[in-house]
Design a protein around this motif. Structure first.
Motif, PDB file in Angstrom:
ATOM      1  N   ARG A 110       0.810  -1.250   0.020  1.00 57.93           N
ATOM      2  CA  ARG A 110      -0.003   0.071   0.011  1.00 57.93           C
ATOM      3  C   ARG A 110       0.921   1.028  -0.022  1.00 57.93           C
ATOM      4  NH1 ARG A 110      -3.055  -2.043   5.241  1.00 57.93           N
ATOM      5  NH2 ARG A 110      -0.886  -2.179   5.865  1.00 57.93           N
ATOM      6  N   SER A 111       0.276   2.206  -0.505  1.00 57.46           N
ATOM      7  CA  SER A 111       1.155   3.452  -0.610  1.00 57.46           C
ATOM      8  C   SER A 111       1.734   3.992   0.599  1.00 57.46           C
ATOM      9  CB  SER A 111       0.124   4.710  -1.321  1.00 57.46           C
ATOM     10  OG  SER A 111      -0.828   4.936  -0.710  1.00 57.46           O
ATOM     11  N   LYS A 112       0.712   4.223   1.836  1.00 56.12           N
ATOM     12  CA  LYS A 112       1.086   4.253   3.151  1.00 56.12           C
ATOM     13  C   LYS A 112       2.276   3.650   3.616  1.00 56.12           C
ATOM     14  CE  LYS A 112      -2.271   2.168   5.567  1.00 56.12           C
ATOM     15  NZ  LYS A 112      -3.299   2.264   6.773  1.00 56.12           N
ATOM     16  N   ASP A 113       2.469   2.232   3.214  1.00 56.73           N
ATOM     17  CA  ASP A 113       3.518   1.468   3.686  1.00 56.73           C
ATOM     18  C   ASP A 113       4.910   1.788   2.852  1.00 56.73           C
ATOM     19  OD1 ASP A 113       1.628   0.503   5.387  1.00 56.73           O
ATOM     20  OD2 ASP A 113       1.364  -1.251   4.065  1.00 56.73           O
ATOM     21  N   ALA A 114       4.641   1.992   1.588  1.00 53.51           N
ATOM     22  CA  ALA A 114       5.737   2.483   0.809  1.00 53.51           C
ATOM     23  C   ALA A 114       6.318   3.603   1.525  1.00 53.51           C
ATOM     24  CB  ALA A 114       5.432   2.648  -0.581  1.00 53.51           C
ATOM     25  N   ILE A 115       5.667   4.670   1.699  1.00 56.87           N
ATOM     26  CA  ILE A 115       5.935   5.893   2.327  1.00 56.87           C
ATOM     27  C   ILE A 115       6.757   5.652   3.505  1.00 56.87           C
ATOM     28  CG2 ILE A 115       5.583   8.197   3.310  1.00 56.87           C
ATOM     29  CD1 ILE A 115       3.188   8.378   1.189  1.00 56.87           C
ATOM     30  N   ALA A 116       6.278   4.876   4.466  1.00 56.39           N
ATOM     31  CA  ALA A 116       6.868   4.559   5.634  1.00 56.39           C
ATOM     32  C   ALA A 116       8.068   3.743   5.826  1.00 56.39           C
ATOM     33  CB  ALA A 116       5.924   3.600   6.547  1.00 56.39           C
ATOM     34  N   MET A 117       8.113   2.986   4.698  1.00 55.04           N
ATOM     35  CA  MET A 117       9.526   2.339   4.359  1.00 55.04           C
ATOM     36  C   MET A 117      10.362   3.173   3.857  1.00 55.04           C
ATOM     37  SD  MET A 117       8.662  -1.671   3.447  1.00 55.04           S
ATOM     38  CE  MET A 117       7.019  -1.733   2.669  1.00 55.04           C
ATOM     39  N   GLY A 118      10.001   4.059   3.126  1.00 56.74           N
ATOM     40  CA  GLY A 118      10.831   5.084   2.482  1.00 56.74           C
ATOM     41  C   GLY A 118      11.408   5.793   3.638  1.00 56.74           C
ATOM     42  N   PHE A 119      10.807   6.350   4.641  1.00 58.66           N
ATOM     43  CA  PHE A 119      11.214   7.147   5.780  1.00 58.66           C
ATOM     44  C   PHE A 119      12.295   6.223   6.307  1.00 58.66           C
ATOM     45  CE2 PHE A 119       7.831  10.041   5.496  1.00 58.66           C
ATOM     46  CZ  PHE A 119       8.556  11.018   5.459  1.00 58.66           C
ATOM     47  N   ALA A 120      12.046   4.890   6.471  1.00 58.62           N
ATOM     48  CA  ALA A 120      12.933   4.039   7.084  1.00 58.62           C
ATOM     49  C   ALA A 120      14.431   3.835   6.408  1.00 58.62           C
ATOM     50  CB  ALA A 120      12.567   2.657   7.376  1.00 58.62           C
ATOM     51  N   GLN A 121      14.146   4.020   5.189  1.00 58.87           N
ATOM     52  CA  GLN A 121      15.361   4.018   4.224  1.00 58.87           C
ATOM     53  C   GLN A 121      16.178   5.104   4.561  1.00 58.87           C
ATOM     54  OE1 GLN A 121      16.490   3.004  -0.177  1.00 58.87           O
ATOM     55  NE2 GLN A 121      15.025   4.737   0.037  1.00 58.87           N
ATOM     56  N   ALA A 122      15.600   6.267   4.601  1.00 61.03           N
ATOM     57  CA  ALA A 122      16.248   7.748   4.918  1.00 61.03           C
ATOM     58  C   ALA A 122      16.930   7.705   5.998  1.00 61.03           C
ATOM     59  CB  ALA A 122      14.896   8.772   4.958  1.00 61.03           C
ATOM     60  N   LEU A 123      16.493   6.866   7.078  1.00 53.88           N
ATOM     61  CA  LEU A 123      17.396   6.774   8.348  1.00 53.88           C
ATOM     62  C   LEU A 123      18.862   6.136   8.222  1.00 53.88           C
ATOM     63  CD1 LEU A 123      14.786   5.428  11.008  1.00 53.88           C
ATOM     64  CD2 LEU A 123      15.347   7.789  10.675  1.00 53.88           C
ATOM     65  N   ALA A 124      18.946   5.624   7.040  1.00 54.25           N
ATOM     66  CA  ALA A 124      20.351   5.132   6.591  1.00 54.25           C
ATOM     67  C   ALA A 124      21.320   6.048   6.347  1.00 54.25           C
ATOM     68  CB  ALA A 124      20.098   4.089   5.517  1.00 54.25           C
ATOM     69  N   LEU A 125      20.656   7.413   6.065  1.00 59.42           N
ATOM     70  CA  LEU A 125      21.680   8.369   6.041  1.00 59.42           C
ATOM     71  C   LEU A 125      22.770   8.563   7.101  1.00 59.42           C
ATOM     72  CD1 LEU A 125      19.302  11.141   4.592  1.00 59.42           C
ATOM     73  CD2 LEU A 125      20.880   9.970   3.309  1.00 59.42           C
ATOM     74  N   ILE A 126      22.275   8.023   8.330  1.00 54.14           N
ATOM     75  CA  ILE A 126      23.366   7.985   9.494  1.00 54.14           C
ATOM     76  C   ILE A 126      24.170   6.574   9.236  1.00 54.14           C
ATOM     77  CG2 ILE A 126      23.585   8.022  11.900  1.00 54.14           C
ATOM     78  CD1 ILE A 126      20.757   9.544  11.834  1.00 54.14           C
ATOM     79  N   PRO A 127      25.360   6.676   9.095  1.00 51.61           N
ATOM     80  CA  PRO A 127      26.085   5.239   9.165  1.00 51.61           C
ATOM     81  C   PRO A 127      25.742   4.530  10.272  1.00 51.61           C
ATOM     82  CG  PRO A 127      27.636   7.069   8.403  1.00 51.61           C
ATOM     83  CD  PRO A 127      26.180   7.863   8.811  1.00 51.61           C
ATOM     84  N   GLY A 128      25.511   3.214  10.317  1.00 47.47           N
ATOM     85  CA  GLY A 128      25.192   2.226  11.213  1.00 47.47           C
ATOM     86  C   GLY A 128      23.831   1.989  11.344  1.00 47.47           C
ATOM     87  N   VAL A 129      23.170   2.716  10.704  1.00 50.49           N
ATOM     88  CA  VAL A 129      21.431   2.308  10.676  1.00 50.49           C
ATOM     89  C   VAL A 129      21.342   1.034   9.595  1.00 50.49           C
ATOM     90  CG1 VAL A 129      18.988   2.731   9.755  1.00 50.49           C
ATOM     91  CG2 VAL A 129      20.825   4.434  11.157  1.00 50.49           C
ATOM     92  N   SER A 130      21.664   1.235   8.436  1.00 54.09           N
ATOM     93  CA  SER A 130      21.495   0.083   7.471  1.00 54.09           C
ATOM     94  C   SER A 130      20.404   0.295   6.344  1.00 54.09           C
ATOM     95  CB  SER A 130      21.502  -1.231   7.884  1.00 54.09           C
ATOM     96  OG  SER A 130      21.130  -2.134   6.896  1.00 54.09           O
ATOM     97  N   ARG A 131      20.523   0.529   5.138  1.00 55.37           N
ATOM     98  CA  ARG A 131      19.688   0.880   4.263  1.00 55.37           C
ATOM     99  C   ARG A 131      18.585  -0.038   4.274  1.00 55.37           C
ATOM    100  NH1 ARG A 131      19.877   4.411   0.103  1.00 55.37           N
ATOM    101  NH2 ARG A 131      22.100   4.461   0.403  1.00 55.37           N
ATOM    102  N   SER A 132      19.187  -1.527   4.024  1.00 50.54           N
ATOM    103  CA  SER A 132      18.294  -2.616   3.994  1.00 50.54           C
ATOM    104  C   SER A 132      17.765  -3.006   5.363  1.00 50.54           C
ATOM    105  CB  SER A 132      19.167  -3.772   3.397  1.00 50.54           C
ATOM    106  OG  SER A 132      20.368  -4.128   4.350  1.00 50.54           O
ATOM    107  N   GLY A 133      18.537  -2.828   6.634  1.00 50.54           N
ATOM    108  CA  GLY A 133      18.031  -2.943   7.795  1.00 50.54           C
ATOM    109  C   GLY A 133      16.943  -2.085   8.193  1.00 50.54           C
ATOM    110  N   GLY A 134      16.796  -0.932   7.760  1.00 51.43           N
ATOM    111  CA  GLY A 134      15.824  -0.084   8.244  1.00 51.43           C
ATOM    112  C   GLY A 134      14.667  -0.297   7.268  1.00 51.43           C
TER     113      GLY A 134
END
Length: 274
Positions: A147-171
């Motif tokens: 769903r679109s809202k879930d895609a956006i939520a996962m997009g924000f989780a991916q954005a956290l990976a801008l901080i080293p240590g978070v992990s793009r795939s992990g977030g």
């Protein structure tokens, strides 16, 4: 940067990019442990072009179907409910957060966020989040029901990976699991979602390679090629692994590594800065 250093860091990038353990953190840690200077955000972004090329080749059929169906759906309204067309829109929606935050936080991404203490804490905290997500996950929703809202939520989780240590795939995977998606489908969307952001970031940082603040072109190209080859092999292994196992081994590894880095910094063995 020497050719040997580049080869080692390229291997590290390929091994860690698709695992939920943060490739940018590992590039920073390996360089610090070896006594090398911080390879920097530009080197990290460019070598990720190698691993992203591996994604483009490995998922070439999926990506082709998504791209062609999405483009056709712009004129053919009957195709707009097609799972491939919808996935194209969801990738666009999910890419917006990291694009906006990446531009807004470019300076701390290249400086403050690379502090080993921040890196260690994020390894631990987001390792615990991944463990929690894996424990409570229902693993029931397939990717074609995204769903679109879930895609956006996962997009924000991916954005956290801008901080080293978070992990793009992990977030992204953690968010997908918490939202009820199947483990392998959350990982697949994570890989597809990363494409636009990684390609844009890598293209932007290409202009810095060879400058006074970034490694030279030759070693960077070598590292990128090695990252591509190793990354391609890791994709296949990781997708097979998580279809039969949970993420416990990665959670334990993240916590142990983060704790070790904090201990080394706290005792003065490692300096938190570059």
């Amino acid at each position: 940067m020497s050719w040997f250093t580049a080869a080692v860091l390229g291997l590290v990038q390929g091994l860690t990019e698709f695992l939920p353990i943060s490739s940018s953190a590992h590039l920073r840690i390996v360089a610090a442990l070896a006594g090398w200077s911080d390879p920097g955000a530009a080197f990290t972004a460019v070598t990720q072009l190698g691993t992203e090329t591996a994604v483009l080749i490995y998922f070439r059929k999926d990506i082709s179907a998504i791209a062609t169906t999405w483009i056709r759906s712009l004129r053919n309204t009957g195709l707009r409910s097609d799972p491939h067309a919808r996935l194209g829109w969801f990738i666009i929606l999910g890419t917006l957060p990291i694009g906006l935050l990446g531009l807004a936080l470019q300076d701390p991404i290249e400086t403050a966020f690379r502090d080993l203490r921040i890196l260690a804490v994020t390894l631990i905290v987001f390792g615990l989040i991944l463990g929690l997500a894996d424990r409570v996950a229902s693993n029931r929703i397939p990717l074609d029901q995204l769903r679109s809202k879930d895609a956006i939520a996962m997009g924000f989780a991916q954005a956290l990976a801008l901080i080293p240590g978070v992990s793009r795939s992990g977030g992204t995977i953690s968010a997908g699991l918490l939202l009820g998606y199947r483990r392998e489908d959350a990982a697949r969307f994570s890989f597809l979602l990363a494409g636009p952001a990684v390609l844009a970031s890598g293209a932007l940082e290409l202009t810095k390679i060879g400058s006074a603040t970034a490694p030279p072109w030759g070693p960077t190209i070598l590292a990128t090629v090695i990252a591509f080859v190793v990354g391609y092999l890791i994709i296949a292994w990781f997708l097979h692994y998580i279809s039969h196992h949970n993420f416990t081994v990665f959670v334990v590894y993240r916590i142990a590594l983060g704790a070790a880095i904090l201990a080394l910094v706290g005792t003065g063995v490692m300096h938190p800065g570059s």
